[in-house]
Design an enzyme around this catalytic site. Structure first.
Site, short mmCIF file in Angstrom:
data_model
loop_
_atom_site.label_atom_id
_atom_site.label_comp_id
_atom_site.label_asym_id
_atom_site.label_seq_id
_atom_site.Cartn_x
_atom_site.Cartn_y
_atom_site.Cartn_z
N ASP A 404 0.82 -1.21 0.00
CA ASP A 404 0.00 0.00 0.00
C ASP A 404 0.86 1.26 0.00
O ASP A 404 1.91 1.32 0.64
CB ASP A 404 -0.89 -0.02 1.25
CG ASP A 404 -1.80 1.18 1.35
OD1 ASP A 404 -2.67 1.33 0.48
OD2 ASP A 404 -1.63 1.98 2.29
N GLU A 457 1.13 -0.47 -5.11
CA GLU A 457 0.19 0.62 -5.36
C GLU A 457 1.05 1.88 -5.45
O GLU A 457 1.45 2.45 -4.43
CB GLU A 457 -0.84 0.76 -4.25
CG GLU A 457 -1.88 1.83 -4.57
CD GLU A 457 -2.43 2.55 -3.35
OE1 GLU A 457 -3.44 3.25 -3.50
OE2 GLU A 457 -1.85 2.44 -2.26
#
Length: 717
Positions: A404, A457
């Site tokens: 993330d 990401e």
């Protein structure tokens, strides 16, 4: 030598930082001398572990301090205590030697210990012939550390730990306790500052929120039966196989009859068959590691090594992953090394200093999330996180990690104004410590766990995110294509009459579609915080919204890159997603919603069964434009292909006007079978199509383009 009175007072009052120097057996010229702290006792007798009496100890302080010479060498001992009409037995933790060894110290000091989770935290072991729990925690700046828990009345004076000076690790073996015991660390920081009781950074389990203690666990018991699945993935190139990911928030995919979270076993019974039916290759869970705050969705974790107690015991997660693997479905976890919450029981100022984070808030505080930022340049912190990345595939056999907020790690000025960030040594904005950390994560994951892949990401143009670390890249297997998501959703939100003026929003992404190994993400981030659902983003009236969404899904499944769809969007959830409630499964009673679900199912199966659609997802040779310049009619057409495989022509008509006949250039003369039409009646479309296929001659075919639809034609010769 008799200790000074002040040292004994500190020992009894729980203030002594080195109780191992005073308590337990000590050999000397006159034999073995024992000192024990047994509050409440009036008489204490020492025994060896076989039950042989070694001698009585004398009370030297009414607060429970006993001492005296005993028979035999220094060895682990237990005491029979009597007092106030009661009798009880205690095995003395201060009579046991250390568990960690010099090799552990050496590797920890280097930051190259890649099995830290086998050493740190709480482990049920047998040590010097006795069963118990070994505790170890890194707190180099602490003056004193103790284990507290339900086994010692949360008393910081009962089990003060031994400090390993070279590496700042504290350890103690506590005999005669087992699994299921709640515990924390009581830490005295520099200058005697008492810290809030801290959960174990390496805990394998934790209490259910709002409680925050760590919980001891037994060694893993699950017998894995997924060897064929893992062997298969270890031998293939994931870029050249179908990957279609169903992104799931485990707490809100569905709930039980009482509105509570489904256990891992219940999720296995419901979710795995559903994913198999839908044809997805992988389930990707939003973070499942322990976190205190439900609305964080797990992205603010306080227990990186512990599956959340919300879903039952840790063995349940093993059973889920094994069941998924035996059904042919991989499991990917969202992993969050970009930041951590500042909850008092967590990592923040763990030993009274900025241990895991930077002291300077310009480096150690995240303004977007009100969280702390790991100090990636500190080898112990980097090692803690690298070990965690290795832990999940090792302990739970997970197939991939989606990392993330990578962009927030790469740039020192991320979401900061001038003067709010610290440049690197070259005066630039790059966080080279984070870069090296990410490379190390990927080197170790790929080196130690063949078949496991990582996904970033990352929303910027940082070069080489999915290039190998040894070639100067970050080493990820894949990168989320945020540009695809942004541009195509922006295009689909436009009224069709205006789309001719924004043709480039579709064309642009195909200029860089092969610069990285991309995953196309329609993730949870697109259906929260007032953004609405994917269905409500589409232009037009209700029929057109459904048609647009179907056309968009078919367009995406035929676009180069792996696929990711957040739960609920496969049946066109109308409401924005909320972690507080399950998905609106009743919508499946609607032909319109069930039509979308049927389309996604068929797209997945077609994608999996058709090499031209997946085998060159990440390579330019798998894509060829057929029609790129028909902005007037908002038509796009391209060819998906792979060596030795039947090519597939993809045609998207992004207006509600049917085009028939439409001249489509094709590279091969012969029969092109219509293998998918998003306007088919079984998907709640109008049913306009090509009657099973078209015949190409002289390099083209006349085709029917249904309104707001994507059609796929496979060359069958």
């Amino acid at each position: 030598m008799k200790p000074p009175r002040a040292a004994l007072d500190a020992l009894i009052e729980g203030r002594n930082a080195d109780p191992f120097a005073l308590l337990g057996p000590h050999e000397g010229p006159g034999g073995t001398f024992l000192r024990a702290l047994v509050p409440g006792a009036e008489a204490v007798t020492a025994f060896d572990l076989s039950g042989t009496a070694l001698g009585d100890l004398k009370s030297v302080d009414t607060r429970g301090l006993f001492e005296g010479a005993v028979d035999g060498p220094a060895q682990p001992v237990k005491y029979r205590a009597r007092g106030h009409g009661a009798e009880w037995w205690i095995t003395d933790p201060y009579s046991f030697g250390p568990v960690l060894g010099p090799l552990d110290d050496f590797l920890m000091g280097e930051g190259n210990h890649f099995r830290l989770y086998d050493k740190m935290g709480a482990h049920l072991i047998e040590h010097q012939g006795v069963a118990g729990v070994h505790f170890a925690v890194w707190a180099p700046n602490a003056e004193r550390v103790a284990v507290v828990g339900d086994f010692n009345d949360w008393n910081p004076g009962r089990h003060v730990m031994r400090r390993r000076l070279d590496v700042g690790v504290w350890e103690i073996f506590i005999p005669d306790i087992g699994e299921g015991r709640a515990y924390k660390f009581a830490i005295t920081g520099p200058h005697g500052a008492e810290q809030p009781m801290k959960a174990d950074p390496f805990a394998f389990a934790a209490e259910l929120r709002p409680k925050t203690a760590s919980v001891t666990t037994a060694p893993p018991q699950h017998v894995w039966k997924d060897a064929p699945h893992r062997e298969h993935w270890s031998k293939i190139d994931p870029r050249r196989v179908p990957i279609s990911i169903y992104e799931v928030h485990a707490g809100s995919w569905d709930r039980d009859e009482n509105g509570w979270y489904l256990s891992w076993d219940a999720l296995a019974d419901r979710l795995i068959p559903y994913v198999v039916e839908m044809g997805f290759t992988h389930i990707e869970f939003l973070p499942i590691s322990e976190h205190p705050y439900d609305p964080s969705w797990g992205y603010q974790t306080t227990g990186l090594y512990a599956p959340s107690a919300r879903f039952g015991d840790v063995e349940g997660f093993s059973r889920f992953v094994d069941g998924a693997h035996r059904a042919g479905v991989g499991v990917i976890l969202d992993w969050v090394p970009a930041h951590f919450p500042t909850d008092a029981h967590g990592l923040s100022h763990f030993d009274g200093t900025a241990l895991y984070e930077h002291e300077d808030p310009r480096q150690g505080f995240h303004p977007d999330w009100n969280t702390a930022i790991y100090n990636f340049g500190r080898r112990e912190v980097s090692s803690f996180l690298v070990n965690n990345a290795l832990f999940w595939p090792e302990r739970y056999h997970i197939d991939g990690l989606r990392v993330d907020a990578v962009a927030s790690m790469l740039y020192r000025d991320y979401s900061r104004k001038d003067g709010e960030w610290v440049p690197n040594e070259q005066g630039g904005r790059e966080n080279w410590e984070a870069v090296e950390f990410l490379r190390q994560v990927n080197r170790q994951v790929y080196g130690q766990h063949p078949g496991v892949f990582t996904v970033a990401e990352e929303s910027t143009a940082w070069p080489g995110v999915s290039a190998p670390a040894h070639d100067g890249g970050l080493g990820f297997g894949f990168k989320w294509n945020m540009g695809f998501m942004h541009d195509t959703l922006q295009y689909m939100a436009r009224e069709p009459v205006h789309r001719r003026h924004h043709h480039g929003e579709i064309l642009f992404g195909l200029h860089y579609a092969f610069d990285e190994n991309f995953v196309l993400p329609l993730s949870h981030d697109e259906v929260v915080h007032g953004k609405g659902s994917l269905l409500t983003k589409m232009a037009g009236d209700d029929w057109q919204k459904f048609a647009n969404l179907r056309a968009y899904y078919a367009f995406m499944w035929a676009y180069p890159g792996k696929k990711l769809l957040f739960m609920g969007q496969e049946f066109a959830q109308r409401e924005e997603w909320s972690e507080d409630r399950p998905l609106d499964w009743h919508l499946r009673c609607s032909h319109a919603h069930e039509g979308v679900r049927s389309l996604v199912r068929d797209l997945n199966h077609l994608y999996r069964d058709t090499p031209a659609l997946h085998a060159r997802d990440c390579e330019r040779e798998g894509f060829e434009w057929l029609v790129a310049d028909d902005s007037a009619q908002s038509v796009f057409a391209w060819l998906r292909k792979a060596p030795g495989e039947k090519p597939v022509a993809v045609i998207a008509n992004m207006t509600p006007v049917a085009r028939a006949p439409y001249r489509l250039p094709l590279p091969h003369d012969g029969r092109w079978t219509e293998v998918l039409n998003s306007d088919a009646t079984q998907y709640w479309g109008s049913g306009l199509g090509n009657m099973g296929g078209v015949d190409a001659s002289d390099g083209a075919a006349w085709v029917t383009l249904p309104p707001l639809a994507t059609v796929m034609l496979r060359f069958d010769g």
